[in-house]
Design an enzyme around this catalytic site. Structure first.
Site, PDB file in Angstrom:
ATOM      1  N   CYS A  39       0.837  -1.229  -0.029  1.00 21.14           N
ATOM      2  CA  CYS A  39      -0.061  -0.061  -0.014  1.00 21.14           C
ATOM      3  C   CYS A  39       0.741   1.290  -0.057  1.00 21.14           C
ATOM      4  O   CYS A  39       0.549   2.463  -0.271  1.00 21.14           O
ATOM      5  CB  CYS A  39      -0.913  -0.006   1.075  1.00 21.14           C
TER       6      CYS A  39
ATOM      7  N   HIS B  18      -9.018   2.948  -2.695  1.00 19.72           N
ATOM      8  CA  HIS B  18      -7.751   2.532  -2.281  1.00 19.72           C
ATOM      9  C   HIS B  18      -7.018   1.823  -3.366  1.00 19.72           C
ATOM     10  O   HIS B  18      -6.935   0.497  -3.212  1.00 19.72           O
ATOM     11  CB  HIS B  18      -7.538   2.011  -0.969  1.00 19.72           C
TER      12      HIS B  18
ATOM     13  N   CYS C 111      -1.216   2.575   6.777  1.00 22.26           N
ATOM     14  CA  CYS C 111      -0.831   1.012   6.903  1.00 22.26           C
ATOM     15  C   CYS C 111      -0.495   0.485   5.822  1.00 22.26           C
ATOM     16  O   CYS C 111      -0.818   0.764   4.747  1.00 22.26           O
ATOM     17  CB  CYS C 111      -1.785   0.331   8.038  1.00 22.26           C
TER      18      CYS C 111
END
Length: 399
Positions: A95, A347, A378
């Protein structure tokens, strides 16, 4: 070699984010074309930057295969019309890919190796679901290095609810609803559109134009959220309404040193103050931004009270709530995700870090009373990433 102690975020753009899958607007659009479109848009917005002055192109993707494989930084640079003399590479920190692209080229600028660089990320989760084709080493489970749940992001979110029972499902639902409402208000007030690069799309019904994020649900209510199923655990607390949807999209940014910015007449939107990455147990990967933020604050000589704006990635509501709870910040603090976040926007994994920066930069321009801001997220497999930024428009006064 000349060191550029000051590293600036000059500009950033992104494609509208689309829902992953066959019904999403980018189902028939290549991943690399999304990144190329964003890069062309960035270059067109910054005509003062000669293309041959770009020293590096770093583009992240989490699942580096197919149309988002093959050293994305180099291939997208060539496809976007940059000279063959401009090098590029690919990054994977799940991510935090785009965030790592920015900090990597920023480090190169501070060292004096680069003057100007492009950094961003792309993820086409419709074509490349998280973990597809991966072959985790059997030792992870055989030697109990991690739980089997560690590779299921939704289950890691449920584990944070287990650890902090006062962070209830109702609080997470409310956070998810507010994210939807804030994004809808931001669109209504024209806050997000200036940094979106429209993308031509193709479907069975013909050609279209993507101009806004596809995953928004402004009609969300607490009653509706309360009735959603909990897919990651029977009678759990994490639902689709408190999770970021699977998303396709790309982001890119222009990063430069102080001397180059002055020479080329570029107006910085943010100055990089510090950054940090940290590791946590993979089973509770959502807690990663806590130690990374503490580390970045320590390196900057700042405290949490010095931060006037936060852009926190909403992979799941519980992860943002655990961050806020740790630092003593209320769930609805006006400094946090003023224009909403990933629960509504989406996302696209490796692209999201620069999306946070784009929104923080735009908010800095509106808030000269704010000196410092944070982008944090995160990261799968138990990591967190944080970048602290300074507002060049700061007027020396606080609210």
């Amino acid at each position: 070699m000349t060191s550029n102690a000051d590293v600036y975020f000059i500009d950033g753009v992104r494609t509208p984010f689309g829902r992953a899958g066959e019904k999403g607007m980018y189902w028939q659009t290549r991943a690399d074309d999304l990144a190329v479109k964003a890069m062309i848009g960035l270059l067109e917005r910054n005509p003062n930057v000669p293309k041959d002055r770009i020293d590096e192109v770093a583009v992240a993707a989490t699942t580096q295969q197919g149309d988002q494989g093959l050293t994305l930084g180099r291939t997208t640079a060539l496809l976007a019309g940059l000279p063959q003399s401009v090098p590029g590479y690919a990054i994977d920190r799940m991510c935090a890919g785009a965030m790592t692209a920015v900090t990597a080229v920023g480090g190169g600028i501070a060292f004096g190796a680069y003057d100007v660089a492009i950094a961003g990320g792309v993820e086409h989760m419709g074509r490349h679901p998280l973990g597809v084709g991966a072959d985790p080493n059997p030792r992870f489970l055989a030697e109990k290095l991690v739980s089997a749940d560690a590779l299921d992001m939704g289950k890691t979110a449920e584990r944070i609810h287990d650890r902090f029972p006062h962070l209830t499902k109702e609080r997470a639902d409310r956070f998810g609803m507010l994210s939807q409402q804030k994004v809808a208000a931001a669109y209504e007030n024209g806050k997000l559109q200036p940094d979106l690069i429209p993308v031509a799309t193709r479907s069975d019904s013909g050609w279209g134009l993507a101009t806004h994020d596809e995953g928004m649900r402004p009609e969300t209510t607490m009653e509706g959220l309360a009735g959603l199923r909990t897919p990651f655990r029977p009678h759990g607390r994490v639902t689709a309404g408190t999770s970021s949807p699977l998303t396709d999209g790309a982001t890119v940014s222009l990063i430069a040193g102080k001397a180059a910015a002055k020479e080329l007449g570029l107006t910085p939107k943010m100055r990089m103050v510090s950054f940090a990455f940290a590791g946590v147990d993979p089973e509770i990967m959502g807690l990663g931004p806590v130690p990374s933020t503490e580390k970045a604050l320590r390196k900057a000589g700042l405290g949490i009270d010095d931060i006037g704006l936060f852009e926190l990635n909403e992979a799941f509501a519980i992860q943002v709530l655990s961050f806020l709870d740790h630092f003593g910040i209320s769930d609805d603090d006006s400094r946090v995700n003023k224009w909403g976040g990933a629960i509504a926007i989406g996302h696209p994994l490796a692209a999201s870090g620069v999306r946070l920066m784009i929104q923080l930069a735009a908010q800095f321009a509106e808030h000269p009373e704010v000196r410092y801001g944070v982008t944090a997220m995160c990261v799968g497999l138990g990591q967190g990433g944080t970048v602290i930024w300074e507002n060049p428009a700061w007027n020396g006064r606080r609210k």
